[in-house]
Every structure is written in structure tokens, then in C-alpha cells.
Design a protein around this motif. Structure first.
Motif, short mmCIF file in Angstrom:
data_model
loop_
_atom_site.label_atom_id
_atom_site.label_comp_id
_atom_site.label_asym_id
_atom_site.label_seq_id
_atom_site.Cartn_x
_atom_site.Cartn_y
_atom_site.Cartn_z
N ASP A 121 3.06 22.26 5.13
CA ASP A 121 3.59 21.33 6.12
C ASP A 121 2.81 20.01 6.12
OD1 ASP A 121 1.27 22.32 7.11
OD2 ASP A 121 2.11 23.14 8.96
N ILE A 122 2.05 19.79 5.04
CA ILE A 122 1.38 18.50 4.87
C ILE A 122 2.01 17.80 3.68
CG2 ILE A 122 -0.84 19.24 5.82
CD1 ILE A 122 -1.81 19.39 2.81
N PRO A 123 1.89 16.47 3.60
CA PRO A 123 2.47 15.77 2.44
C PRO A 123 1.73 16.12 1.15
CG PRO A 123 1.31 14.22 3.89
CD PRO A 123 1.32 15.55 4.58
N VAL A 124 2.50 16.18 0.07
CA VAL A 124 1.96 16.46 -1.25
C VAL A 124 2.46 15.36 -2.17
CG1 VAL A 124 1.79 18.15 -3.12
CG2 VAL A 124 2.24 18.94 -0.78
N ALA A 125 1.56 14.79 -2.98
CA ALA A 125 1.96 13.72 -3.90
C ALA A 125 1.21 13.89 -5.21
CB ALA A 125 1.65 12.36 -3.29
N VAL A 126 1.76 13.30 -6.25
CA VAL A 126 1.11 13.33 -7.56
C VAL A 126 0.36 12.02 -7.73
CG1 VAL A 126 1.47 13.47 -10.06
CG2 VAL A 126 2.88 14.86 -8.52
N ILE A 127 -0.88 12.11 -8.19
CA ILE A 127 -1.69 10.91 -8.43
C ILE A 127 -1.08 10.12 -9.57
CG2 ILE A 127 -3.98 10.06 -9.13
CD1 ILE A 127 -5.08 12.78 -7.95
N ASN A 128 -0.97 8.82 -9.37
CA ASN A 128 -0.45 7.93 -10.41
C ASN A 128 -1.23 8.14 -11.71
OD1 ASN A 128 -0.87 5.26 -11.95
ND2 ASN A 128 0.92 4.82 -10.70
N MET A 129 -0.50 8.32 -12.80
CA MET A 129 -1.09 8.65 -14.10
C MET A 129 -2.11 7.58 -14.54
SD MET A 129 -0.92 10.87 -16.49
CE MET A 129 -0.25 11.42 -18.00
N ARG A 130 -1.75 6.32 -14.36
CA ARG A 130 -2.64 5.24 -14.79
C ARG A 130 -3.91 5.20 -13.94
NH1 ARG A 130 -3.62 -0.10 -14.15
NH2 ARG A 130 -4.28 -1.15 -16.07
N ASP A 131 -3.74 5.31 -12.62
CA ASP A 131 -4.90 5.30 -11.71
C ASP A 131 -5.81 6.48 -12.03
OD1 ASP A 131 -3.70 3.14 -10.55
OD2 ASP A 131 -2.97 4.22 -8.80
N TYR A 132 -5.19 7.62 -12.35
CA TYR A 132 -5.95 8.82 -12.68
C TYR A 132 -6.72 8.61 -13.99
CZ TYR A 132 -6.94 13.80 -13.13
OH TYR A 132 -7.57 15.00 -13.24
N GLY A 133 -6.02 8.08 -14.98
CA GLY A 133 -6.64 7.85 -16.29
C GLY A 133 -7.79 6.85 -16.21
N MET A 134 -7.62 5.85 -15.34
CA MET A 134 -8.66 4.82 -15.18
C MET A 134 -9.73 5.27 -14.19
SD MET A 134 -7.42 2.08 -16.91
CE MET A 134 -8.04 0.60 -16.17
N MET A 135 -9.51 6.43 -13.56
CA MET A 135 -10.42 6.92 -12.51
C MET A 135 -10.60 5.84 -11.45
SD MET A 135 -11.67 10.08 -12.76
CE MET A 135 -10.55 11.17 -13.63
N ASP A 136 -9.49 5.26 -11.00
CA ASP A 136 -9.50 4.18 -10.02
C ASP A 136 -9.52 4.78 -8.60
OD1 ASP A 136 -8.94 2.04 -8.29
OD2 ASP A 136 -7.78 1.00 -9.82
N GLY A 137 -10.75 5.01 -8.12
CA GLY A 137 -10.91 5.64 -6.81
C GLY A 137 -10.26 4.87 -5.68
N GLU A 138 -10.35 3.55 -5.73
CA GLU A 138 -9.77 2.71 -4.68
C GLU A 138 -8.25 2.90 -4.61
OE1 GLU A 138 -9.38 0.35 -1.58
OE2 GLU A 138 -11.38 0.48 -2.45
N LYS A 139 -7.58 2.83 -5.75
CA LYS A 139 -6.11 2.96 -5.77
C LYS A 139 -5.66 4.35 -5.33
CE LYS A 139 -4.12 -0.67 -8.43
NZ LYS A 139 -4.52 -0.99 -9.79
#
Length: 106
Positions: A74-92
């Protein structure tokens, strides 16, 4: 304001651990009160029961689990953006997780 809790899940929990560190640094810099932790997808259900996060963010490599989690949680679930994940962009990734939480409350 209440502290928000963000849970990341990936196939083994290793790559997301680095991302958690970067997200925590970004949150400190932004003055955002959040708790962020990572787990292996296989252990995600146990962690969800223990921690009760506000959002579950899935690593791109486990995005096939999205519908399964969405149907159970009952909580939102989302997939981390592939590019942000690949770049390890913590802020994004932090900002997208917070946006997902806010959208749920709206």
C-alpha cells in the motif's frame, strides 16, 4: 515535518548500497530529513514488514518485480531511472523518490 523512509531494492543489494550513501549525502546537503536503506530483492518483503518505508524504489535490474510489489503493497513503488542508477546520481534518485511519495499523498 515527518522523516521519510526510502527503501531501495536491487538484485543483490550491493550496487544500491553505494547509491544509498550518495542519496544520504544529497539529503544532508539539501537539509532533507530521510532514512534511506537498501536490501536485496529476495529479502525485500522481510524488510518491508520490519521497516515500513514510505516508498520502495527498485533497481532497473529488478524492474520485472514492479507489478508484483505494487499488487501487494500500500506504498508507492517505482523503478529507479536507468541513467541515474548507472551514474549513481544520488541527488536525482532522492528527488524522484520524494516526488513519488508526494504524489501518493496528493
Amino acid at each position: 515535518m515527518m522523516s521519510k523512509k526510502i527503501m531501495l531494492a536491487c538484485s543483490a543489494g550491493m550496487s544500491t548500497s553505494l547509491l544509498v550513501t550518495k542519496m544520504q549525502k544529497a539529503a544532508e546537503k539539501d537539509g532533507t530529513d530521510v532514512t534511506i536503506f537498501a536490501t536485496a530483492a529476495a529479502d525485500a518483503e522481510n524488510k518491508l514488514d520490519q521497516e515500513h518505508p514510505d516508498v520502495l524504489m527498485l533497481g532497473p535490474q529488478v524492474k520485472y518485480m514492479l507489478d508484483d510489489f505494487k499488487s501487494k503493497l500500500d506504498i508507492p513503488v517505482a523503478v529507479i531511472n536507468m541513467r541515474d542508477y548507472g551514474m549513481m546520481d544520488g541527488e536525482k534518485v532522492l528527488q524522484s523518490a520524494l516526488a513519488v511519495i508526494d504524489a501518493q499523498k496528493a
